[in-house]
Design an enzyme around this catalytic site. Structure first.
Site, PDB file in Angstrom:
ATOM      1  CD  GLU A 136       3.324  -0.801   5.102  1.00 58.49           C
ATOM      2  OE1 GLU A 136       3.239  -1.459   6.267  1.00 58.49           O
ATOM      3  OE2 GLU A 136       4.351  -0.106   4.796  1.00 58.49           O
ATOM      4  CB  ILE A 148      -1.105   0.098   1.134  1.00 52.37           C
ATOM      5  CG1 ILE A 148      -1.786  -1.316   1.082  1.00 52.37           C
ATOM      6  CG2 ILE A 148      -1.774   1.259   1.483  1.00 52.37           C
ATOM      7  CD1 ILE A 148      -2.894  -1.376   2.269  1.00 52.37           C
TER       8      ILE A 148
END
Ligand SMILES: [Mg+2]
Length: 450
Positions: free
Chosen positions: A364, A322
């Site tokens: 992430e 991300i």
């Protein structure tokens, strides 16, 4: 490892035809010319799926199915009945005999492979459960459950949902919803969810994908309602993890028989699961996102690479990160960060097939294992996922703040001799390249190592 399919038909040409088509798809095929041979092979060879002809001299398909389903050694094997005519009465008799699925002759390849894949997924889940249970615990009987169960029906509007709910037996506690958000929240307490996939006004497939990707509804049986002619939707639904489909015009007898089959399976799986150590499930899942954890995902990648070496089925992996996630955490706090992660994982899961393995690789970072998939197809899937992620900002539950999120993806297809580490490293290099060249994009790793 390829799945074993037992083909039962009294006519040799039919057996050979199915054998050729299944073998071409790398299935392992066994054959039986009659019911008694089928029962013997089911016990001795333990096939993963049985394709059973109905019209056979001597013991017919209904009787064979009834015996398969009453034998503890074979009752868990999914049975697909092959009918010459699209006779609803035959279907209902078959469901009552314990059949899991139906195909109409002449058997259509697309429908055949979609059905078999969907049943194999079920088999692998059941096998896993039975495996865990086998430590000294007696097998549960695959008993037909009593009639009651909570059913949620989702359709384009309230009236359409009610019409389907009313066609169900009165012993079921059925409720219809025209609002997909309410349907999803109700699905958490349901024993069966029926979704209308036949209305152009309502994206039922999307709802099904949501239900399959939500940790709380992942296990609930899904029954899709499709137009008789709409094979494309049927196949997509089964690939998304819908357990069964029924075609319009709806026959109340068939609807109640198919619902009963799904409820029965759910009870069986629930009962097994209840006996199991919950920590086993938790040991392969990431608690926050509901995706698999790193250890499990990497072990599945290792298995897929073994498959590449034995069957030459292409294996591709994608590493996802991300963009600017730290900034999200720093600006809105960790709860907001968690909410973004959950939402992104749900969107990601919607774009994947049930056979793809998606796991949380780091904070992430996510790793996806695509079995039997080339880099080109994996890139297409990742591009769809990227668009789904950046198209709609995430709205924070508590503050209503809106966060734009994008992700970068590196995709790498395995070489024959690849190690897990080398493959992930190439995906990581491609991911780095995606970041370096401006983020919010999918980059494929170079095909040849330097
Ligand atoms: Mg026959």
């Amino acid at each position: 490892m390829s799945a074993r399919i037992l083909v039962v038909d009294d006519i040799e040409t039919n057996r050979r035809l199915l054998e050729a088509r299944l073998t071409a798809e790398y299935f392992d095929v066994l054959m039986a010319p009659d019911g008694p041979t089928c029962l013997d092979l089911a016990r001795s060879e333990k096939p993963d799926v049985i394709l059973l002809d109905i019209m056979m001299p001597g013991m017919d398909g209904f009787e064979t199915c009834r015996r398969l389903k009453s034998d503890p050694e074979s009752r868990h094997i999914p049975v697909v009945m092959v009918t010459a005519l699209d006779e609803r009465t035959d279907r209902i008799r078959g469901l009552e005999a314990g059949a899991d699925e139906f195909l109409t002759k002449p058997v259509d390849d697309v429908a055949l492979f979609a059905r078999v894949r969907s049943l194999l997924r079920l088999t692998s889940v059941m096998d896993e459960l039975r495996q865990r249970e086998s430590n000294g615990v007696e097998m549960l009987p695959y008993e037909p459950a009593n009639g009651d169960g909570r059913v949620v029906v989702a359709a384009a509007d309230q009236a359409a949902a009610h019409r389907i709910a009313r066609a169900l037996p009165a012993s079921l506690d059925a409720h219809g919803y025209g609002d997909p958000r309410i349907a999803i929240s109700q699905a958490r307490h349901a024993d069966l969810v029926i979704v209308d996939l036949s209305s152009p006004r309502f994206d039922g497939l999307r709802l099904c994908a949501r239900i399959r990707s939500d940790v709380e509804t992942r296990q609930v049986p899904l029954l899709g309602v499709v137009d008789e002619m709409d094979k494309r939707t049927m196949v997509r639904a089964l690939d998304l993890g819908v357990n069964d489909v029924i075609s319009r015009p709806l026959d109340p007898g068939e609807l109640s028989a198919r619902s009963a089959t799904q409820l029965k399976r759910k009870r069986y799986a629930d009962a097994l699961r209840d006996r199991l150590d919950e920590s086993l499930e938790m040991s392969v899942r990431d608690a926050l996102t509901g995706l698999f954890n790193r250890r499990y995902t990497v072990s599945r990648l290792r298995q897929a690479l073994d498959g590449l070496r034995t069957n030459h089925e292409p294996v591709t992996t994608a590493l996802i990160d991300i963009d600017h996630f730290k900034r999200i955490n720093d600006t809105w706090g960790h709860n907001a960060g968690d909410q973004v992660l959950k939402e992104i994982c749900a969107r990601l899961s919607e774009q994947l097939r049930a056979i793809d393995i998606a796991g949380r690789y780091g904070g992430e970072e996510f790793l996806v294992v695509f079995s039997n998939t080339t880099a080109r197809d994996a890139c297409d899937a990742m591009e769809r996922a990227r668009l789904a992620v950046c198209a709609t900002p995430v709205t924070l539950r508590e503050t209503g703040d809106i966060i734009n999120v994008t992700m970068s993806v590196g995709v790498a297809e395995a070489f024959l001799e690849d190690s897990v580490e080398a493959l992930i490293e190439r995906a990581d290099t491609a991911l780095y390249e995606a970041k370096r060249s401006g983020r919010n994009r999918v980059i494929e790793a170079k095909r040849k190592a330097a």
